[in-house]
Enzyme design. Structure first.
Site, PDB file in Angstrom:
ATOM      1  N   ASN A  28       0.859  -1.191   0.000  1.00  0.00           N
ATOM      2  CA  ASN A  28       0.000   0.000   0.000  1.00  0.00           C
ATOM      3  C   ASN A  28       0.899   1.246   0.000  1.00  0.00           C
ATOM      4  OD1 ASN A  28      -1.449   2.257   1.010  1.00  0.00           O
ATOM      5  ND2 ASN A  28      -3.050   0.888   1.775  1.00  0.00           N
ATOM      6  N   ASP A  90      -1.176  -3.602   9.855  1.00  0.00           N
ATOM      7  CA  ASP A  90      -2.548  -3.954   9.484  1.00  0.00           C
ATOM      8  C   ASP A  90      -3.434  -2.913  10.140  1.00  0.00           C
ATOM      9  OD1 ASP A  90      -3.891  -5.946   7.778  1.00  0.00           O
ATOM     10  OD2 ASP A  90      -5.211  -6.080   9.508  1.00  0.00           O
ATOM     11  N   GLY A 174      -7.113   5.942   1.061  1.00  0.00           N
ATOM     12  CA  GLY A 174      -8.173   5.155   1.696  1.00  0.00           C
ATOM     13  C   GLY A 174      -9.393   5.984   2.087  1.00  0.00           C
ATOM     14  N   TYR A 175      -9.791   5.860   3.356  1.00  0.00           N
ATOM     15  CA  TYR A 175     -11.006   6.524   3.842  1.00  0.00           C
ATOM     16  C   TYR A 175     -10.750   7.955   4.320  1.00  0.00           C
ATOM     17  CZ  TYR A 175     -12.886   1.777   3.770  1.00  0.00           C
ATOM     18  OH  TYR A 175     -13.303   0.525   3.370  1.00  0.00           O
ATOM     19  N   LYS A 196      -1.588  15.048   9.783  1.00  0.00           N
ATOM     20  CA  LYS A 196      -2.110  13.675   9.904  1.00  0.00           C
ATOM     21  C   LYS A 196      -1.060  12.779  10.579  1.00  0.00           C
ATOM     22  CE  LYS A 196      -3.684   9.524   7.623  1.00  0.00           C
ATOM     23  NZ  LYS A 196      -3.729   8.658   6.451  1.00  0.00           N
ATOM     24  N   HIS A 201      -3.645   7.186  13.893  1.00  0.00           N
ATOM     25  CA  HIS A 201      -3.488   5.847  14.471  1.00  0.00           C
ATOM     26  C   HIS A 201      -2.092   5.293  14.169  1.00  0.00           C
ATOM     27  CE1 HIS A 201      -4.776   5.862  10.381  1.00  0.00           C
ATOM     28  NE2 HIS A 201      -4.794   4.562  10.229  1.00  0.00           N
ATOM     29  N   ARG A 202      -1.633   5.507  12.917  1.00  0.00           N
ATOM     30  CA  ARG A 202      -0.321   4.982  12.504  1.00  0.00           C
ATOM     31  C   ARG A 202       0.794   5.706  13.256  1.00  0.00           C
ATOM     32  NH1 ARG A 202      -1.643   4.975   7.753  1.00  0.00           N
ATOM     33  NH2 ARG A 202      -2.315   2.816   7.861  1.00  0.00           N
TER      34      ARG A 202
HETATM   35  P1  ITT Z   1      -1.053  -4.148   2.852  1.00  0.00           P
HETATM   36  O1  ITT Z   1      -1.806  -5.354   3.361  1.00  0.00           O
HETATM   37  O2  ITT Z   1      -0.163  -4.453   1.681  1.00  0.00           O
HETATM   38  O3  ITT Z   1      -0.333  -3.436   3.937  1.00  0.00           O
HETATM   39  P2  ITT Z   1      -3.706  -3.034   2.474  1.00  0.00           P
HETATM   40  O4  ITT Z   1      -4.229  -1.774   1.868  1.00  0.00           O
HETATM   41  O5  ITT Z   1      -4.340  -4.322   2.034  1.00  0.00           O
HETATM   42  O6  ITT Z   1      -2.110  -3.079   2.267  1.00  0.00           O
HETATM   43  P3  ITT Z   1      -4.820  -3.390   5.110  1.00  0.00           P
HETATM   44  O7  ITT Z   1      -5.317  -4.740   4.876  1.00  0.00           O
HETATM   45  O8  ITT Z   1      -4.174  -3.072   6.418  1.00  0.00           O
HETATM   46  O9  ITT Z   1      -3.774  -2.902   4.021  1.00  0.00           O
HETATM   47  O10 ITT Z   1      -6.058  -2.426   4.869  1.00  0.00           O
HETATM   48  C1  ITT Z   1      -6.037  -1.161   5.348  1.00  0.00           C
HETATM   49  C2  ITT Z   1      -7.147  -0.390   4.708  1.00  0.00           C
HETATM   50  O11 ITT Z   1      -7.707   0.442   5.720  1.00  0.00           O
HETATM   51  C3  ITT Z   1      -6.583   0.541   3.645  1.00  0.00           C
HETATM   52  O12 ITT Z   1      -6.656  -0.040   2.371  1.00  0.00           O
HETATM   53  C4  ITT Z   1      -7.471   1.752   3.802  1.00  0.00           C
HETATM   54  O13 ITT Z   1      -8.642   1.570   3.065  1.00  0.00           O
HETATM   55  C5  ITT Z   1      -7.812   1.758   5.290  1.00  0.00           C
HETATM   56  N1  ITT Z   1      -6.856   2.597   6.027  1.00  0.00           N
HETATM   57  C6  ITT Z   1      -5.871   2.217   6.892  1.00  0.00           C
HETATM   58  N2  ITT Z   1      -5.175   3.275   7.330  1.00  0.00           N
HETATM   59  C7  ITT Z   1      -5.709   4.344   6.733  1.00  0.00           C
HETATM   60  C8  ITT Z   1      -5.430   5.724   6.758  1.00  0.00           C
HETATM   61  O14 ITT Z   1      -4.404   6.219   7.463  1.00  0.00           O
HETATM   62  N3  ITT Z   1      -6.184   6.533   6.029  1.00  0.00           N
HETATM   63  C9  ITT Z   1      -7.201   6.054   5.293  1.00  0.00           C
HETATM   64  N4  ITT Z   1      -7.534   4.784   5.189  1.00  0.00           N
HETATM   65  C10 ITT Z   1      -6.795   3.917   5.901  1.00  0.00           C
END
Ligand code: ITT
Length: 226
Positions: A28, A90, A174-175, A196, A201-202
């Site tokens: 990602n 995750d 993402g969201y 941000k 959270h990260r």
């Molecule tokens: P990897 O498994 O390769 O790390 P992924 O996108 O599949 O990539 P996840 O399964 O952890 O990762 O899914 C996380 C999802 O949650 C991500 O695709 C976003 O849609 C959302 N997400 C997580 N952190 C976010 C953030 O900081 N801002 C917006 N959306 C976030």
């Protein structure tokens, strides 16, 4: 299972003789961008590598029912295949009115391989009849690092907010355009990256992780001297 280790690393976790390398076990690009910036800001003394440097590592599955299980699975898989320390993230969104969904399914909420736009559209549809006071939500991030000796270090962080009624802002991923920070009333996508990355959270998970790292490394080195 084949071992794709390219270079044999010395057993040195502190980076005193040679800087340790840590592979970010994610594809990602949004996460990679944020983690790299945050590691730099925290002056963390390891060299960060992306999975682009390891094309042998295929796509990573997420078989778990919790963020921890999935992060552990991704980190340990990459560590095993490369023979090098790996860090997985995750993460996802938990919406109270949806009983914590999309949760671990955040990346594939509308369908397998969904785009951010498709997932955001589904979230708005699912909350179409939900008033402002019931749209509370949080982002959750679980980090897990795995070392070749089988040792693990983990840390979690959350970010409280609520889900807006329309997308706002162009930053992040993402969201972010739908997630409204409880303190500022801005969506995560309306914030500059630095903002941000100071409250997300990260960011919280990574700060805890980096704080715990020296003690973790000390224990490992002490164990080796015995
Ligand atoms: P990897 O498994 O390769 O790390 P992924 O996108 O599949 O990539 P996840 O399964 O952890 O990762 O899914 C996380 C999802 O949650 C991500 O695709 C976003 O849609 C959302 N997400 C997580 N952190 C976010 C953030 O900081 N801002 C917006 N959306 C976030």
């Amino acid at each position: 299972m084949a071992n794709f280790a390219r270079q044999k690393r010395p057993n040195n976790f502190s980076g005193r003789e040679e800087r340790m390398e840590l592979i970010l076990a994610t594809r990602n690009q949004g996460k990679i961008r944020e983690l790299e910036r945050m590691f730099r800001a925290l002056a963390f003394d390891v060299r960060i590598l992306g999975l682009d440097d390891f094309p042998e590592v295929g796509s990573l599955s997420e078989p778990g029912r919790t963020f921890f299980e999935n992060a552990l699975h991704k980190a340990s898989t990459v560590c095993r295949l490369t023979g090098q320390p790996a860090l997985a993230d995750d993460s996802g969104l938990e919406v109270d009115a949806l009983a914590g969904a999309p949760g671990v399914y955040s990346a594939r909420y509308s369908k397998e391989g969904a785009s951010d736009v498709e997932n955001n559209r589904k979230l708005l549809q699912d909350l179409a009849n939900t008033p402002r006071e019931h749209r509370t939500a949080r982002f959750r991030c679980q980090l897990v690092a795995c070392l070749p000796g089988g040792e693990t270090l983990s840390a979690e962080g959350t970010w409280e907010g609520w889900i807006g009624f329309e997308s706002k802002g162009d930053n992040g991923f993402g969201y972010d355009p739908l997630f409204i920070d409880r303190q500022t009333g801005l969506t995560a996508a309306q914030m500059p990256a630095e903002e941000k990355n100071s409250k997300s959270h990260r960011a919280k998970a990574l700060k805890r992780f980096v704080r715990a790292w020296p003690e973790f490394v000390r224990k490992l080195e002490k164990g080796k001297d015995l």
